[in-house]
Write a protein that holds these residues in place. Structure first.
Motif, short mmCIF file in Angstrom:
data_model
loop_
_atom_site.label_atom_id
_atom_site.label_comp_id
_atom_site.label_asym_id
_atom_site.label_seq_id
_atom_site.Cartn_x
_atom_site.Cartn_y
_atom_site.Cartn_z
N SER A 122 4.18 -45.78 62.27
CA SER A 122 3.76 -45.70 60.88
C SER A 122 2.49 -44.86 60.73
N LEU A 123 1.61 -44.89 61.74
CA LEU A 123 0.41 -44.07 61.71
C LEU A 123 0.78 -42.59 61.84
N LYS A 124 1.79 -42.31 62.65
CA LYS A 124 2.26 -40.93 62.77
C LYS A 124 2.85 -40.43 61.46
N LYS A 125 3.56 -41.32 60.75
CA LYS A 125 4.11 -40.95 59.44
C LYS A 125 2.98 -40.62 58.47
N CYS A 126 1.90 -41.41 58.52
CA CYS A 126 0.76 -41.18 57.63
C CYS A 126 0.15 -39.81 57.89
N PHE A 127 0.01 -39.45 59.17
CA PHE A 127 -0.55 -38.14 59.49
C PHE A 127 0.38 -37.03 59.03
N ALA A 128 1.67 -37.16 59.34
CA ALA A 128 2.63 -36.11 58.97
C ALA A 128 2.67 -35.90 57.46
N TYR A 129 2.49 -36.97 56.70
CA TYR A 129 2.54 -36.90 55.23
C TYR A 129 1.46 -35.97 54.68
N CYS A 130 0.36 -35.82 55.43
CA CYS A 130 -0.76 -35.00 54.95
C CYS A 130 -0.42 -33.52 54.89
N SER A 131 0.73 -33.14 55.44
CA SER A 131 1.15 -31.74 55.34
C SER A 131 1.40 -31.33 53.89
#
Length: 1190
Positions: free
Chosen positions: A423-432
């Motif tokens: 879920s933390l990886k999803k949060c980072f990827a969303y910042c694109s």
């Protein structure tokens, strides 16, 4: 390098399992289907480990994962629809409880419709879940046929364990000391040009921005430049946008100016006569003409020399275009040893490094390609890890690196791969989704993550707390950078490095997009998160098929009413800066919506249909400009029981709160509450909101009837609110209301952890005990617990208040603003809080008490009856030891300012204005060695500025401005004797001033203005070894009528030696029939104004002023002729002639002037006959002007 799809699948499976395991009413009707769904989710989860191992090399596994992801997304949509229906029935049942006994035909018909809907809904959802289960069963069987290994009992719902550290979020800088010192030397020692440019050039990740930021924050930079401005440019170099950003940073607020002229005029007003540093970070523009237009406009708005622009760029061509110095600063790559130093310091701090770590660490350092960004990121990844993990990073994450920036991305991806949960990886990827170099608001970002379901439920903490932890982990791993804090120390925003943004785009490639270019139809159907400027006509045609797949839409244009319902699975909708005047009612059909941001539009209301968005968690309606104010919120807002955050700022005078807002038990953010007498809109609604945090402003407190009613708001219980703002309306006069205000404020007693307090419009004579003492008595006869966390206090427009609270004992108070306390006659001893101040012992054993120990800014405005300001009397008391800014305005009866003992090492700016009774300044003024700016305006009774023998003078003074002080007779030489940093000296409208201070040691002076001092009869010399060799602008006149022209000319005798002079304003007398001949030697003069002289013609030596660009002639009533045609033609750089109130000359300076016309002399320049703005001058100077008259 490819992004791994397994992580995205694992995340959504975990989310589905969590939802399917929840207990809610409607789940009873789908027990069997939900049990099967959970079974298949567990079975599929068992093979994900095997799928991850074969994902990159096996195309069949990749297709299987894509199929699984689509099925999981479908399941997610169905489960969310069921939860919405469950929530809808709960809310609408509560709303219709009063109609439960109704037996008339409309009620029966409504009942039958609801029953029909329930039956239909149950059938549809049951059918969909069965279809999903069949699909998941098929996918599970395919996993076996693909030979994917199963890991039994592999946990699907994992416990949330997130660790954050207290380590710094600042990168380690090594190997850049020489670069920094050279740039610092350049920008602080070169003062010959108005505006110079230093580029810092190098590939991404080399640390260009870090170096620029270190220079920007350096103490030498802060003291050398009057203004410092930082603007991030990136790929879009738009002059209007850039100038707007510069103005807003100078003003420290949003600007509503909408034309280039207005914006540039605003900048000119803010930086006039100032030396400034502008950092343009990440410049890509290669159009030389566009750059020159920007630079020339900026150079035209300030005449001060020594201003600089620092440009950071990856492109050599950009550096060569902007550079005006000897050479650009080209950053080298770090050595392997320097990279290892960064990794070692980041990983071990000051601890000893074991030998095996050093061997592996040096190998890892070689993989960093000399980039400090990569070394910092890897160093943080390795922090606290065992040697096995170091070996793993080297062997797997850093093996087979590609060349160039692709290899750098591989290094950065090591940090991403080792983030602790999917879920933390999803949060980072969303910042694109955010464009490069954009500032990401922390709260906004966390609320978007929450809306998308990226934040796992933690029963111990709110989702926002989990979001904060995620944010901090990304910050500590340098995936987020440049954190910005507010005045209370809270991180409010951050940015991403360009290369890190590229990484976010890479790992979110299949799901997120900033545009639709280059994507196949199949690609587009996989996109879940989309950020685009607008939906074009071509896109509208196919919107039905695409829109239903989206979960996020960021759009800078309006959405047609008929299109919006097609985004039926949308979770987050951001429509900012979209010029929307009215939101479509169809917004209410987006029942999955959790986040809605319609800020910076022209909306004054929202449609009632929004109140059908029962899942809504965040609603944002912020404004850029004050003239668009919110008229109302939807009346049925009380039904949005999932709502956690509502943001709005300026409201219309007729604005009323929606009723029963206290029903929103999840609400955490409510910036404003306006009290009303209407049912459901009284102050007791606030008492029901137990989770509020942040800032709260309460308006119309005059409608609260008593202390008891005020206590129902439970301010003391709202411990997560750090800023309270209490407002009463001003249009009341009765004694009863004054007494009521006192009891109401007493009932609003806050908690002791408060950081900011604002009180406005209070009409009581006396503050309640908690306000007077700034603390709370615990229990009957208990001790006083002060508000020791208070940082900011503002007390404004309290016209009946007679005495100030005790404030000096507050240990953290930094900002104090006292405004409009028109009944306060004295600032007394109690103000200093001496008896409650902390004390320290000096080396000689004497006790020293410190009053206002942390105060940095004190503003006293419009205390019109204030006559006395008492000194701190207690022996050994130190007052204001940290104060930097002191402002005293419109205190009409104040006779003196107390001594500033303890402030000599801190006070930087003092401004005293409109204090007509003020007779003397603090006697210790001459000892304020840190004072940089002193402004004294309109103090008509001030006779002298005292200077005590033995004081060291104003060593740091850069600006002295004295204006409209009618009784002032002199400015002591001793006070300015050692002011070698003085750059701006202005003395105007002081009719009793007879002499000026000596100028002989003012070698840094750039701007000197002495005007409208009619009794000034003697002048210091303008020549000398150190005298005025940096002077850029000089304004002289008007003086005593008794001054003879020869004396005036003698004063100007040294002007010919001032080679730096570019701008001169001379005001003479009507009987002076010639100009000072010394002017002919100032051949570098660019701007000359001649005012109020009596000559009939200008001399031919004007032709010597070969650099002259602007000539202004004002109030020269006898002037008929310009210099000869030959002399005027020698002024090849002259672009503007401004003639004002010179009637005889004006009629000769047009094409139609006849035989005595002066037109042939000036046909090559632009002629103005009226007042001209600074913007007009800058425009005329930067381009060729065709001869015209206006």
């Amino acid at each position: 390098m490819e992004a791994m799809a397994t992580e995205g699948v694992r995340f959504i499976l975990e989310k589905l399992f969590e939802v399917a395991s929840e207990e809610f009413k409607l789940v009873q009707g789908f027990k069997k289907e939900f049990a099967n769904l959970k079974k298949y989710l567990i079975m599929i989860n068992e093979v994900l480990e095997g799928a991850e191992e074969r994902e990159i090399t096996n195309s069949a596994v990749k297709r299987w994962l894509k199929d699984l992801k689509d099925a999981a997304n479908d399941a997610d949509n169905v489960l969310d629809e069921i939860k919405y229906e469950d929530l809808s029935r709960t809310i609408e049942t509560e709303d219709t409880e009063d109609e439960s006994g109704c037996l008339n035909f409309p009620c029966i018909l409504t009942f039958l419709r609801k029953m029909a809907h329930k039956i239909t809904f149950h059938w549809k959802m049951s059918h969909k879940i069965k279809g999903i289960n069949e699909n998941l069963k098929r996918i599970n069987n395919e996993a076996d046929s693909l030979g994917l290994n199963r890991v039994k009992d592999y946990p699907l719902a994992k416990p949330l364990i997130i660790e954050t550290t207290s380590f710094t979020v600042d990168p380690i800088v090594i190997g850049r000391e020489s670069d920094e010192s050279k740039i610092l030397e350049t920008i602080t020692s070169s003062i010959n040009n108005v505006l110079s440019v230093v580029p810092i050039v190098g590939m991404g990740g080399l640390g260009k921005t870090t170096i620029a930021r270190n220079i920007f924050k350096h103490p030498c930079t802060k003291s050398h430049f009057d203004e410092r401005i930082w603007v991030c440019i990136s790929e879009n170099f738009d002059q209007m946008t850039l100038f707007q950003k510069i103005l807003e940073l100078l003003l420290n607020k949003k600007s509503d100016r909408d034309s280039m002229e207005a914006v540039v005029q605003g900048i000119a007003k803010e930086i006039k006569d100032k030396r400034y540093l502008l950092v343009l970070d990440d410049l890509w523009n290669e159009e030389e003409g566009v750059w020159n237009a920007f630079k020339n406009t900026l150079a035209g708005v300030s005449s001060s020399k020594g201003s600089f622009i620092i440009v950071t760029t990856r492109k050599e061509k950009v550096a060569s275009i902007v550079n005006t110095c000897n050479r650009p600063c080209r950053l080298r790559s770090l050595t392997n040893d320097e990279c290892w130093c960064i990794i070692r310091e980041m990983s071990f701090q000051d601890k000893e490094v074991p030998k095996e770590f050093e061997i592996t660490g040096l190998e890892i350092a070689r993989k960093c390609r000399g980039l400090p960004l990569a070394a910092n990121v890897i160093g943080r990844v390795l922090q606290g890890k065992e040697i096995e993990e170091w070996d793993s990073v080297l062997q797997s994450g850093l093996s087979n690196l590609e060349e160039g920036e692709k290899g750098v991305l591989q290094v950065l991806k090591v940090s991403f791969d080792r983030l602790p949960i999917s879920s933390l990886k999803k949060c980072f990827a969303y910042c694109s989704l955010f464009i490069k170099d954009s500032v990401m608001d922390r709260e906004d970002l966390i609320q978007l993550w929450m809306a998308e379901g990226f934040l796992p439920n933690d029963k111990k903490n709110e989702l926002e707390t989990t979001g904060d932890k995620f944010f901090n982990i990304l910050l500590q791993n340098f995936l987020f950078q440049e954190p910005k804090k507010d005045e209370y120390g809270n991180i409010i925003s951050c940015k991403m490095h360009d290369l890190v943004h590229d990484l976010a785009c890479l790992v979110s490639k299949s799901e997120s997009s900033l545009n639709m270019e280059g994507r196949t139809a199949d690609d587009i159907l996989q996109i879940r998160h989309l950020a685009i400027e607008s939906i074009g006509e071509e896109a509208v045609k196919n919107i039905k098929e695409r829109a239903s797949y989206l979960h996020t839409l960021f759009l800078r244009s309006s959405v047609p009413d008929e299109i919006l319902p097609h985004f039926k699975h949308l979770y987050s909708l951001k429509l900012c800066h979209a010029n929307i005047k009215e939101l479509p009612t169809s917004i209410g059909t987006l029942k999955h919506l959790r986040y809605l941001d319609v800020s910076y539009n022209y909306l004054t209301t929202l449609p009632e249909s929004i109140c059908k968005l029962y899942n809504l968690q965040t609603l944002r309606i912020l404004w850029r400009y004050r003239f668009h104010r919110l008229l109302r919120l939807p009346r049925d807002l009380q039904f949005l029981i999932r709502l956690r955050h509502v943001y709005f700022e300026e409201v219309h005078d007729d604005f009323e709160m929606p009723p029963k807002i206290g029903s929103l038990s999840c609400l955490q953010t409510l910036p404003l509450f306006r009290v009303s007498n209407k049912e459901g809109c009284r102050i007791d609604e606030l008492g029901k909101l137990k989770k509020l945090k942040g800032k709260l402003q309460i308006l119309n407190l005059d409608l609260v009837s008593s202390k008891t009613e005020a206590e129902r708001a439970d301010m003391a219980g709202k411990v997560n609110i750090y800023e309270f703002s209490f407002h009463w309306r001003m249009s009341r006069d009765s004694t009863e209301s004054n007494i009521n205000d006192e009891s109401v404020l007493e009932g609003l007693q806050p908690h002791e952890k408060l950081k900011s307090l604002i009180i406005r419009g209070f009409r009581g004579k006396n503050f309640p005990v908690w306000t007077r003492n700034m603390g709370i008595y615990k229990g009957i006869g208990g001790r006083l617990v002060i508000f020791d966390k208070l940082i900011e206090i503002e007390i404004r427009n309290c016209p009946k208040c007679e005495e100030l609270p005790m404030l000096g004992h507050l240990p953290l108070l930094k900002h104090l603003k006292l405004t409009g306390l028109s009944n306060v006659r004295s600032i007394r001893q109690s103000f200093y809080g001496e008896s409650d101040c902390n004390s320290t012992s000096s080396n000689d054993g004497q006790e020293t008490r410190v009053s206002f120990p942390s105060l940095k800014k004190l503003e006293i405005f419009s205390l019109r009856k204030l006559t006395e300001w008492e000194e701190a009397q207690m022996s050994g008391t130190q007052v204001f030891p940290c104060i930097e800014y002191l402002e005293i305005l419109y205190c009409h009866k104040l006779a003196h300012v107390p001594h500033l003992r303890g402030s000599g090492a801190s006070l930087k700016k003092m401004k005293i204005q409109n204090c007509p009774k003020l007779r003397k300044l603090p006697y210790d003024l001459g000892s304020l060695q840190s004072l940089e700016t002193l402004e004294i305006h309109t103090c008509g009774n001030l006779k002298s500025i005292s200077y005590q023998s033995g004081q060291k003078g104003l060593l740091s003074l850069q600006k002295l401005e004295i204006r409209n002080c009618h009784e002032l007779s002199n400015v002591p030489n001793e006070m300015l004797e050692y002011s070698k940093s003085l750059q701006h000296l202005s003395i105007r409208e002081c009719p009793n001033l007879t002499m000026l201070p000596e100028l002989s040691r003012m070698g840094s002076l750039q701007n000197l203005k002495v005007a409208k001092c009619p009794n000034l009869t003697s002048f210091p010399e303008l020549s000398g070894n150190e005298c005025l060799n940096s002077l850029i602008e000089l304004r002289i006149g008007k003086f005593s009528n008794s001054i003879q022209f020869n004396a005036f000319q003698d004063f100007l005798d040294g002007i010919k030696h001032i080679k730096s002079l570019e701008k001169l304003y001379l005001q003479g007398q009507a009987d002076w029939v010639s100009l000072p001949v010394q002017l002919q030697h100032n051949t570098l003069l660019k701007d000359l104004t001649i005012c109020d002289f009596g000559m009939e013609e200008l001399p031919d030596w004007f032709g010597n002023l070969s650099s002259l660009e602007v000539l202004k002639l004002k109030f020269c009533e006898n002037l008929r002729h310009l210099p000869s045609k030959e002399a005027m033609q020698r002024l090849t750089k002259l672009k503007l002639l401004n003639i004002r109130s010179c009637p005889l000359l004006r009629k000769r300076c047009t094409k139609e002037s006849g035989p005595d016309s002066e037109w042939p002399k000036i046909s090559h320049v632009h002629v103005e006959f009226s007042k001209i703005s600074a913007f007009d001058v800058s425009v005329l100077l930067k381009k060729s002007i065709h001869p015209t008259t206006t």
